[in-house]
Design a protein around this motif. Structure first.
Motif, PDB file in Angstrom:
ATOM      1  N   PRO A   1      -7.441  -2.656  -2.599  1.00 47.84           N
ATOM      2  CA  PRO A   1      -8.559  -1.766  -2.252  1.00 47.84           C
ATOM      3  C   PRO A   1      -8.133  -0.594  -1.375  1.00 47.84           C
ATOM      4  O   PRO A   1      -8.618   0.529  -1.550  1.00 47.84           O
ATOM      5  CB  PRO A   1      -9.525  -2.675  -1.482  1.00 47.84           C
ATOM      6  CG  PRO A   1      -9.029  -4.048  -1.617  1.00 47.84           C
ATOM      7  CD  PRO A   1      -7.644  -4.025  -2.138  1.00 47.84           C
TER       8      PRO A   1
ATOM      9  N   THR B   1       0.836  -1.204   0.000  1.00 44.43           N
ATOM     10  CA  THR B   1       0.000   0.000   0.000  1.00 44.43           C
ATOM     11  C   THR B   1       0.870   1.252   0.000  1.00 44.43           C
ATOM     12  O   THR B   1       0.645   2.177  -0.785  1.00 44.43           O
ATOM     13  CB  THR B   1      -0.916   0.026   1.240  1.00 44.43           C
ATOM     14  OG1 THR B   1      -1.619  -1.202   1.303  1.00 44.43           O
ATOM     15  CG2 THR B   1      -1.890   1.166   1.159  1.00 44.43           C
TER      16      THR B   1
ATOM     17  N   TRP C   1      -6.600   1.937  -3.429  1.00 42.68           N
ATOM     18  CA  TRP C   1      -7.607   2.593  -4.239  1.00 42.68           C
ATOM     19  C   TRP C   1      -8.308   3.686  -3.421  1.00 42.68           C
ATOM     20  O   TRP C   1      -8.521   4.798  -3.891  1.00 42.68           O
ATOM     21  CB  TRP C   1      -8.608   1.550  -4.733  1.00 42.68           C
ATOM     22  CG  TRP C   1      -9.553   2.065  -5.753  1.00 42.68           C
ATOM     23  CD1 TRP C   1      -9.314   2.238  -7.087  1.00 42.68           C
ATOM     24  CD2 TRP C   1     -10.886   2.502  -5.524  1.00 42.68           C
ATOM     25  NE1 TRP C   1     -10.418   2.743  -7.684  1.00 42.68           N
ATOM     26  CE2 TRP C   1     -11.407   2.921  -6.753  1.00 42.68           C
ATOM     27  CE3 TRP C   1     -11.697   2.571  -4.384  1.00 42.68           C
ATOM     28  CZ2 TRP C   1     -12.692   3.406  -6.891  1.00 42.68           C
ATOM     29  CZ3 TRP C   1     -12.970   3.066  -4.510  1.00 42.68           C
ATOM     30  CH2 TRP C   1     -13.462   3.470  -5.764  1.00 42.68           C
ATOM     31  N   VAL C   2      -8.638   3.367  -2.179  1.00 42.72           N
ATOM     32  CA  VAL C   2      -9.303   4.350  -1.309  1.00 42.72           C
ATOM     33  C   VAL C   2      -8.395   5.561  -1.075  1.00 42.72           C
ATOM     34  O   VAL C   2      -8.808   6.707  -1.244  1.00 42.72           O
ATOM     35  CB  VAL C   2      -9.681   3.704   0.045  1.00 42.72           C
ATOM     36  CG1 VAL C   2     -10.120   4.763   1.037  1.00 42.72           C
ATOM     37  CG2 VAL C   2     -10.773   2.668  -0.153  1.00 42.72           C
TER      38      VAL C   2
END
Ligand code: ATP
Ligand code: MG
Lengths: 828, 244
Positions: free
Chosen positions: A325, A35, A328-329
């Motif tokens: 995800p 991330t 992406w957030v």
């Protein structure tokens, strides 16, 4: 493999707590590192784009010699897939509505701007709009000040040399305008194709050709490599990084992301390491059993390798399923804050460190202890001490530390940073060794205190083996977290100090000496007192120690300052943010000497004692350098290359005055009134630049906070994982203590105390090591001064004590809930 | 009935009184009844053997008698106090002062040395000379030279002796022992039995133990037999004669 194969199956593995901890650690490791790396690459693209708009391109090539560059240079750029554009900047007289005016003109090609947008108004009262291209052929845009000075309106025509162009709008803001005081004259923008037909550019006129390039960074770098040998001294290649004002802030943000990522790598490596090592050690009995059942050592080793590989894959898949995800957030959050968002893209290169971290730490920590068991007789394994002796663990530790070093190196590729972090680590290990010794020798002798306190101390001593390794991991974790918190705090503080809310955002320039008092009164009456007025004299440096400066400075030293007029001033006291690095500032009453800005002094090789001769208009001034001083170019305050004492060399020279001040948005209408009253004073509005920088800093701050939260969460998980490695032992002990008659409250209190002590020590050691690492980092990367940070050094140990006490309490829960008999049966 | 060790503050009557004790555990599908309607009384200073086949519920019963667990139905009255009506902390206090327990699987803490394992109850009781007392006890069970060894490094019998030393440490009024000689050879087993019996005689400690060792069971004053959760006392009359 017979027996081994039957004993192992994935479902059975999953039921084993140690295996679950390994898998969870792997998932977290991959998720965190991936991330952060993905987000860092996104942020970097965002920053480059944001910053590019200040150049109106990704790179600029400036030709200060007044001649265009060879056409093949641009062809080469286009052949490499780069976008190109061109602009020509020059000063000229224009004529409109019966008035002449000297303007600074900028002629742009169709492609301008490659990055960023132009702020434009159709009419003085019309709303401001953003445009992606400049004026077309035959058109000209004027800035509002020029419109007032010439007293013309949109639709009128304007004479430039032999041409007459139609005014089609107002140029409010260019993306690449801004900091240069030379761009202060009334401004006009026209099309590049119209320049020749005006005939204003003659041989020898002062003109600057600027070429714009945009494209992906590999192509840009490749092009620059091609271009570099062809450049002349008067050519200057400008990128965002080595550009102007806030490039430093950007660099720091990038460094921070790098640091955050590296720390995440380390933290994840630790998490996986602790879990997998614990697993390996818990497998000793199984390995011994397999041997008694007749499995050869090679088969056992092979089986474990396969299992580790399997979990590695599972962990990586799980981690990516979380990371994507999450990225992406985060990326969406960032995009929302931006005027011009960047595509959200998964950069496969950013995933490599995550995968490597997971796999390397999994194998480097789990495999050696298992491998070693191959040659140890089964009975000896069964009868050995739980855990491992130091002599066995030392080579493993070496392998592990080198693996971590390698990983961080691979990720950051910045030696000072890696060294700083590992220096802190070393410090930490040293202190821990000391603490280990203290634990063993002093703790036993402590007497007195309540019963819980005594039991807690006894507990710490009893569990010294486990406690010390847990302590090592806790303090390492806390060190990493504290390092990040510290760096973040100092980064944000520095930014805050550099650009406070009320940072000057307007300059008044060209103030005639006789109106200084009047103008000060004008603004004071309206509630905006001016801080300081500085006289400004523009001149050229022509001689160095009696020799013409062109000869004195070798050709290949590209000193663009010599081609332009320098800003010079006189002042009594050194501005707050300047610093003398050589020589001495003027004493009161001095009228001799000159103080030179450090970078320029460096380029020209100036030292105190050198004699400089300046040409101002038709006059010459010669003074001796008395000091060299650094200047904060990004302070948004008037800054000068040359400073003279009052009554010194500049006495009697034609000076105008300059000042900067803060004007809030809602008071900007006063500027119109001011411009009407003092039409010759230039107002330089940099509020949009400041706002832009503040916006970027804001985004970066958010990103930094997000990454900090991520790393802290990872740290918490590591701590929980570490606590859970001894969960069974602790629960058995708790249950047994209860059968021996320990009251619940005593059990709870002594356990919480023991863990709190552990947390406190880990917190203290961790923050200490972090301060050390940050101290080293700041000299290497962030250039800040060393400070002791109580705001971190106090709360972190306390928080860690609280968190660990809570974790200790949490692991006791089942022990307190069911009867001791049942608990012991369950733990059997 | 006489009680040779009764002190003034201690009440007369049975030290342990069990009425209609039933223990059930809920398994996934149905309920397993481990003990059913057990009633018995044990007097102060008695030595009692519990015998029965593997899985018959001996350990479960012993745990309930010692207050390490609470029954599904029925009552255990220990020195006049109904265990299931006490709070867990009161039960713990009772265990700390009055009860010793030797587990079938020893339950030694693997991270601690033999000495530290024995010191545990002494430290809990806040004893000043935990170290010295624990050494003496280990000396007595013949492990004076193994003080610093961890359970993994000790044999099964040695671990059992550490567990017994630990149970003695708090000088309990009632000692529960789950197969205290199960892992020992004849000679060592004998010396441990002697140790237990001496304690019973010298200090008047009530002894309740599960054993397969016929010889040890024979040295006890009473013997309960347990089969499929039902407890009987085969030689009850004979026993009365013995006491008289
Ligand atoms: N919490 C529990 N959950 C499920 N079954 C249990 C539980 N406690 C005891 N049992 C079962 O109850 C029965 C009696 O157990 P217990 O340990 O009392 O036997 P035991 O007489 O001590 O046997 P051994 O001589 O083998 O030690 C066994 O079948 C055991 O599996
Ligand atoms: Mg049993």
């Amino acid at each position: 493999m017979g027996a081994a194969g039957k004993l192992m199956s994935v479902q059975r593995d999953w039921r084993e707590r140690d295996v679950r901890v390994v898998l969870v650690a792997l998932v977290i490791a991959v998720a965190t590192v991936a991330t952060i790396a993905l987000f860092a690459s996104q942020l970097q693209r965002t920053l480059v784009t944001s910053a590019s708009s200040f150049l109106a391109a990704d790179r600029q090539l400036e030709a200060e010699n007044g001649r265009p560059v060879p056409g093949e240079w641009l062809e080469e750029a286009r052949a490499r897939g780069l976008e190109t554009g061109q602009m020509i900047e020059f000063s000229t007289m224009v004529f409109g509505n019966d008035r002449f005016q000297l303007v600074s003109a900028k002629a742009v090609s169709n492609e301008y701007p490659l990055r960023g947008q132009i702020e434009f108004q159709q009419q003085p009262a019309a709303p401001r709009v953003m445009r992606d291209e400049g004026p077309g052929p035959g058109e000209v845009w004027l800035n509002p000040r020029l419109l007032r000075l010439l007293d013309v309106s949109v639709g009128d025509s304007l004479e430039i040399g032999n041409r007459s162009l139609t005014i089609t709008g107002l140029l409010v803001r260019e993306p690449d305008g801004g900091f240069r005081l030379s761009a202060l004259a009334p401004r006009l923008m026209m099309h590049a194709d119209d320049v020749d037909s005006t005939g204003v550019l003659q041989e020898g006129s002062r003109v600057e050709h600027v070429y714009l390039f945009a494209g992906d960074s590999a192509a840009l770098d490749g092009y620059y490599d091609w271009l570099k040998p062809r450049l002349e001294p008067s050519h200057e290649w400008e990128g965002v990084r080595d550009g102007e004002t806030f490039s430093q802030s950007l660099q720091r943000a990038e460094q921070f992301l790098l640091l955050g990522g590296s720390l995440a790598v380390l933290l994840s490596a630790v998490a996986v390491a602790v879990a997998s090592r614990q697993y390996a050690i818990s497998q000793r009995d199984t390995v011994a059993l397999l041997k008694t059942l007749g499995s050869p050592g090679g088969a056992i080793a092979g089986m474990y390798l396969r299992r580790l590989g399997l979990w590695g894959m599972a962990g990586i898949l799980g981690g990516l399923a979380l990371a994507l995800p999450l990225y992406w957030v985060l990326a969406n959050l960032l995009s929302e804050a931006l005027a011009r968002p960047v595509d959200i893209r998964v950069d496969p290169g950013a995933l490599v460190p995550a995968l490597l971290t997971a796999l390397v730490s999994l194998f480097a920590f789990a495999y050696p202890p298992i491998r070693r068991l191959r040659s140890v007789p089964a009975m000896r394994v069964l009868r050995s001490q739980p855990g491992e002796s130091g002599r066995e663990a030392l080579p493993d530790l070496l392998i592990a530390v080198s693996a971590m070093f390698g990983l961080v190196w691979l990720y950051a590729r910045a030696l000072p940073m890696v060294l700083a972090v590992f220096g802190g680590l070393l410090l930490l290990l040293g202190v821990l060794a000391l603490i280990g010794w203290v634990l063993v020798s002093v703790l036993r002798r402590i007497r007195g205190g309540g019963q819980s306190w005594r039991l807690a101390l006894v507990g710490l001593y009893r569990h010294r083996r486990a406690s010390l390794s847990q302590l090592a991991v806790f303090s390492l974790t806390l060190m990493l977290a504290a390092t990040l918190v510290l760096v973040r705090t100092s980064l944000l503080d520095d930014w805050q100090a550099q650009l406070p809310e009320d940072a000057p955002n307007h300059f008044l320039i060209n103030i005639p000496t006789q109106t200084v008092d009047e103008i000060e009164a004008f603004w004071s009456e309206r509630g905006y007192p001016m801080e300081n007025f500085y006289p400004m004299v523009r001149g050229r440096l022509t001689e160095l120690n009696g020799e013409a400066v062109k000869e004195a400075v070798s050709k290949d030293q590209r000193v663009s300052a010599l081609n332009r007029e320098l800003n010079m001033t006189w002042m009594e006291s050194l501005p707050e943010d300047n610093r003398i690095i050589e020589g001495e500032w003027f004493s009161p009453g001095d009228t001799q000497g000159v103080s030179v800005e450090a970078e320029l002094a460096d380029k020209l090789g100036l030292k105190p004692g050198d004699r400089l001769t300046f040409t101002v208009g038709s006059d010459k001034v010669t003074e001796t350098v008395t000091s060299i001083r650094t200047v904060q170019w990004d302070s948004m305050k008037p800054n000068f290359y040359m400073a003279f004492p009052p009554g010194g060399g500049l006495e009697g020279m034609p000076a105008t005055w300059i000042t900067s001040f803060y004007l809030p948005d809602n008071a900007k209408s006063i500027l119109n009134e001011f411009s009407r009253q003092y039409p010759t004073v230039s107002v330089l509005e940099i509020d949009h630049i400041i706002a832009r920088i503040q916006e970027i800093v804001g985004q970066v701050t958010q990103a930094i906070e997000a990454i900090l939260v991520l790393v802290l969460a990872a740290a918490l998980v590591v701590m929980a994982a570490v606590v859970s490695t001894t969960l069974r032992d602790r629960q058995r002990e708790g249950a047994l203590l209860r059968t021996l008659g320990a009251r619940q409250a005593l059990l709870v209190r002594s356990t919480m105390l023991e863990f709190a002590l552990l947390g406190l020590i880990a917190g203290l050691v961790g923050t200490m090591a972090a301060e050390g690492a940050v101290w080293a980092l700041q000299y290497g990367m962030f250039e800040g001064a060393f400070r002791w940070h109580w705001q971190v050094a106090v709360p972190i140990p306390l928080i860690s004590a609280a968190v660990l006490a809570f974790l200790g309490r949490w692991q006791l829960l089942p022990v307190l809930r069911v009867s001791p008999m049942l608990m012991l049966r369950r733990l059997e | 009935m006489t009680d040779k060790t009764a002190t003034p503050e201690q009440m007369d009557g049975p030290v342990l009184k069990v009425t209609d004790l039933t223990q059930q555990v809920n398994l996934e599908a149905d309920t397993l009844t481990i003990l059913q309607g057990v009633s018995l009384e044990i007097n102060r200073g008695e030595s009692v053997a519990i015998v029965g086949r593997s899985g018959s519920g001996k350990t479960t019963l012993l745990g309930l008698l010692a207050g390490l667990d609470t029954p599904s139905h029925g009552e255990v009255e220990l020195e006049g106090r109904v265990i299931s009506r006490l709070s867990e902390d009161e039960r713990a206090a009772l265990r700390a002062r009055r009860i010793g327990f030797v587990f079938q699987s020893f339950q030694l803490l693997p991270a601690l040395t033999a000495l530290e394992n024995v010191m545990l109850p002494l430290e809990l009781a806040g004893s000043e000379r935990a170290d010295g007392k624990a050494r003496e006890l280990l000396e007595r069970v013949g492990l004076g030279d193994r003080l610093r060894h961890t359970p993994r490094q000790l044999s099964g019998g040695e671990q059992q002796r550490v567990a017994i030393a630990r149970a003695f440490a708090s000088e309990p009024a009632i000692l529960f022992a789950d197969e205290p000689t199960g892992n020992l050879d004849n000679r060592t087993g004998r010396s441990i039995s002697d140790l237990l019996m001496d304690l019973n005689h010298e200090q008047g400690t009530t002894l309740v133990m599960v054993t397969h060792d016929e010889q040890l069971a024979g040295r006890c004053q009473r013997r309960f037999s347990i089969e499929a959760g039902i407890v009987t006392e085969p030689g009850a009359e004979a026993h009365t004669e013995v006491v008289n």
